[in-house]
Structures are given as C-alpha cells and as structure tokens.
Scaffold this motif. Structure first.
Motif, mmCIF file in Angstrom:
data_model
loop_
_atom_site.group_PDB
_atom_site.id
_atom_site.type_symbol
_atom_site.label_atom_id
_atom_site.label_comp_id
_atom_site.label_asym_id
_atom_site.label_seq_id
_atom_site.Cartn_x
_atom_site.Cartn_y
_atom_site.Cartn_z
ATOM 1 N N GLY A 82 0.726 -1.233 -0.085
ATOM 2 C CA GLY A 82 -0.027 0.175 -0.057
ATOM 3 C C GLY A 82 0.811 1.299 0.034
ATOM 4 O O GLY A 82 0.124 2.410 0.218
ATOM 5 N N HIS A 83 2.050 1.228 -0.149
ATOM 6 C CA HIS A 83 2.974 2.476 -0.348
ATOM 7 C C HIS A 83 2.623 3.062 -1.601
ATOM 8 O O HIS A 83 2.127 2.451 -2.427
ATOM 9 N N ASP A 84 3.306 4.558 -1.584
ATOM 10 C CA ASP A 84 2.995 5.261 -2.831
ATOM 11 C C ASP A 84 4.146 5.643 -3.531
ATOM 12 O O ASP A 84 4.017 6.211 -4.454
ATOM 13 N N THR A 85 5.183 5.174 -2.787
ATOM 14 C CA THR A 85 6.391 5.707 -3.478
ATOM 15 C C THR A 85 7.236 4.377 -3.882
ATOM 16 O O THR A 85 7.482 3.700 -2.829
ATOM 17 N N MET A 86 7.974 4.290 -5.052
ATOM 18 C CA MET A 86 8.489 3.295 -5.421
ATOM 19 C C MET A 86 9.993 3.664 -5.981
ATOM 20 O O MET A 86 10.058 4.797 -6.488
ATOM 21 N N TYR A 87 11.097 2.795 -5.847
ATOM 22 C CA TYR A 87 12.549 3.253 -6.194
ATOM 23 C C TYR A 87 13.189 2.055 -6.883
ATOM 24 O O TYR A 87 12.918 1.192 -6.704
ATOM 25 N N TYR A 123 20.017 -4.876 -9.383
ATOM 26 C CA TYR A 123 19.059 -3.668 -9.296
ATOM 27 C C TYR A 123 17.834 -4.116 -8.280
ATOM 28 O O TYR A 123 17.399 -5.307 -8.328
ATOM 29 N N PHE A 124 17.842 -3.126 -7.430
ATOM 30 C CA PHE A 124 17.027 -3.208 -6.287
ATOM 31 C C PHE A 124 15.701 -2.367 -6.370
ATOM 32 O O PHE A 124 15.741 -0.851 -6.806
ATOM 33 N N CYS A 125 14.469 -2.929 -6.367
ATOM 34 C CA CYS A 125 13.312 -2.164 -6.408
ATOM 35 C C CYS A 125 13.062 -2.029 -5.010
ATOM 36 O O CYS A 125 13.417 -2.859 -4.165
ATOM 37 N N ALA A 126 12.556 -0.980 -4.675
ATOM 38 C CA ALA A 126 11.995 -0.477 -3.077
ATOM 39 C C ALA A 126 10.897 0.224 -3.015
ATOM 40 O O ALA A 126 10.486 0.874 -3.987
ATOM 41 N N SER A 127 10.070 0.265 -1.997
ATOM 42 C CA SER A 127 8.995 1.103 -1.846
ATOM 43 C C SER A 127 9.077 1.770 -0.498
ATOM 44 O O SER A 127 9.476 1.217 0.636
ATOM 45 N N SER A 128 8.211 2.882 -0.222
ATOM 46 C CA SER A 128 8.122 3.485 1.170
ATOM 47 C C SER A 128 6.857 4.261 1.020
ATOM 48 O O SER A 128 6.105 4.583 0.073
ATOM 49 N N LEU A 129 6.464 4.922 2.048
ATOM 50 C CA LEU A 129 5.308 5.555 2.112
ATOM 51 C C LEU A 129 5.719 7.125 2.403
ATOM 52 O O LEU A 129 6.351 7.603 3.504
ATOM 53 N N LEU A 130 5.587 7.742 1.274
ATOM 54 C CA LEU A 130 6.020 9.209 1.478
ATOM 55 C C LEU A 130 5.325 9.883 2.561
ATOM 56 O O LEU A 130 3.991 9.898 2.610
ATOM 57 N N GLY A 131 6.089 10.649 3.151
ATOM 58 C CA GLY A 131 5.345 11.684 4.445
ATOM 59 C C GLY A 131 5.395 10.840 5.549
ATOM 60 O O GLY A 131 5.166 11.634 6.468
ATOM 61 N N ALA A 132 5.479 9.819 5.528
ATOM 62 C CA ALA A 132 5.639 8.766 7.007
ATOM 63 C C ALA A 132 7.131 8.993 7.256
ATOM 64 O O ALA A 132 7.845 8.087 6.873
ATOM 65 N N GLY A 133 7.608 10.071 7.862
ATOM 66 C CA GLY A 133 9.187 10.218 8.025
ATOM 67 C C GLY A 133 9.695 8.939 8.290
ATOM 68 O O GLY A 133 10.902 8.913 7.761
ATOM 69 N N ASN A 134 9.439 8.173 9.312
ATOM 70 C CA ASN A 134 10.269 6.991 9.435
ATOM 71 C C ASN A 134 10.049 5.976 8.662
ATOM 72 O O ASN A 134 10.242 4.710 9.273
ATOM 73 N N SER A 135 9.328 5.851 7.763
ATOM 74 C CA SER A 135 8.981 4.853 6.975
ATOM 75 C C SER A 135 10.244 4.303 6.366
ATOM 76 O O SER A 135 10.824 5.002 5.462
ATOM 77 N N PRO A 136 10.681 3.229 6.551
ATOM 78 C CA PRO A 136 11.799 2.717 5.844
ATOM 79 C C PRO A 136 11.700 2.264 4.557
ATOM 80 O O PRO A 136 10.489 1.849 4.140
#
Lengths: 114, 115
Positions: A28-33, A89-102
């Motif tokens: 359910g994360h909104d940001t991917m890398y 190559y690594f894909c990763a995700s996080s929740l933008l704005g949830a500051g400590n979201s790793p």
C-alpha cells in the motif's frame, strides 16, 4: 506474502540487447524506487516514483527508462545494454510523508551483460 | 549535498562479543531519519534499526542499538552478543525529507563473525 517482488531474479544477456525488470509491491506504499548496487556493493538511487509521478531522476543514461503504470508497480527497461550495466538492481517502496517509513526492498535482480 | 560515510570497509568480531560500526553524515537539515540495513550473502536488504533525528533517546532493537550524536552527525550501530548470523554487509542510510524523499546510503561495512 511477498511485500516487494521483482522479476526476474537473474538476467544474463548480451551487449546491445534490450531487457526489462518488473517490480510490484503489496504494502500500500505510494512511492517506489530503483537502486543500482555495483560490484563494490555501493547502492545508488536511480529513479523514484510517487503515485505514478517521477520525482527523482538521478544522472542515469537515457537507455534506462522507468515506467509506473500504477502506484503498486514500477518497471525498468534498459535499451542497448552495455558491460557496465552489470549490477544488482533493487526495487524498493516506502510511504512518502511517513517520515520514519523505511525502504522495503525486493530481493534484487542480478543483471549480467556479456 | 547530503553524504553518508562509513569509514570501516570491514570489521571482525568474535562470537558473543560486542562490535560497533561507525557512520557519519553531512547535512544542513534539522529534520531527518537514519537507518541501518543489513545485507547477508542472500543479498536481501533487511532493516535493522531506525532513528528519528528529533528524538534524543537512542533506538534499540534487541541486541542492536545505536549511539546517535546529532551535533557530531554520528550514528553508530552496536551489536551485542554477536552471532554467526550477524555476518553481513551493513549499510547506514539517511532519509532526506525536504522536497523529494531520498534515501542516501553509505558505502557499507562488511562484518565478519568469528566462531
């Protein structure tokens, strides 16, 4: 329940070919890398998408083109592969704005260009 | 520009002993987050511990703890009672929260655990 999954796990190809790596997250994360890890283990950010919008585009050759059809998917297409593209190559995700979201990482795709 | 420095390319520790991995960072921001990740030979990236810069209390997770010195811009990881399974690459990471959220990683420290 795989949180961030990327395919394929291994990719061996010849110079000049075009290849794609796919990534999906069910957190359910909104940001991917996309990160590139070279032979010395250095992790360098390449791209980041937030809700399908490109927000980070580091100095990467334009042979690399990310695409995010929706916020749960982020693919990486590489044209005209070169020897120097060999890396993990690594894909990763996080929740933008949830500051400590790793960052939550996929298991990586080892790309070998011969 | 934000940078993260891990000055120890490799460290060794005897099983059951304690080891400290160092990390320093450079930033002009006052609000940020710091993380330690572990990468075993399987190459999976595993979150070990996280620290919010606004918190003075050092984070702990079981045998893992940090020594966060904000003024010195230092964020070291202490592993107590080291186990063979702790052998891995350890990466320090900084989350830059102004504008785009960018996680910047150090160059890593390879930890060997000796039986």
């Amino acid at each position: 329940d795989t949180a961030v999954s990327q395919t394929p796990k291994y990719l061996v190809t010849q110079m000049g070919n075009d290849k794609s790596i796919k990534c999906e997250q069910n957190l359910g994360h909104d940001t991917m890398y996309w990160y590139k890890q070279d032979s010395k283990k250095f992790l360098k950010i390449m791209f980041s998408y937030n809700n399908k919008e490109l927000i980070i585009n580091e100095t990467v050759p334009n042979r690399f083109s990310p695409k995010s059809p929706d916020k749960a998917h982020l693919n990486l297409h590489i044209n005209s592969l070169e020897l120097g593209d060999s890396a993990v190559y690594f894909c990763a995700s996080s929740l933008l704005g949830a500051g400590n979201s790793p960052l939550h990482f996929g298991n990586g795709t080892r790309l070998t260009v011969t | 520009a934000q940078t993260v420095t891990q000055s120890q390319p490799e460290m060794s520790v005897q099983e059951a002993e304690t080891v400290t991995l160092s990390c320093t960072y450079d930033t002009s921001e006052s609000d940020y987050y710091l993380f330690w990740y572990k990468q075993p030979p399987s190459r999976q990236m595993i979150l070990v511990i996280r620290q919010e810069a606004y918190k003075q209390q050092n984070a702990t997770e079981n045998r893992f703890s940090v020594n966060f010195q904000k003024a010195a811009k230092s964020f070291s990881l202490k592993i107590s009672d080291s186990q063979l399974g702790d052998a891995a690459m350890y990466f320090c990471a900084y989350l830059f929260t102004s504008g785009t959220y960018k996680y910047i990683f150090g160059t890593g420290t390879r930890l060997k655990v000796l039986a």
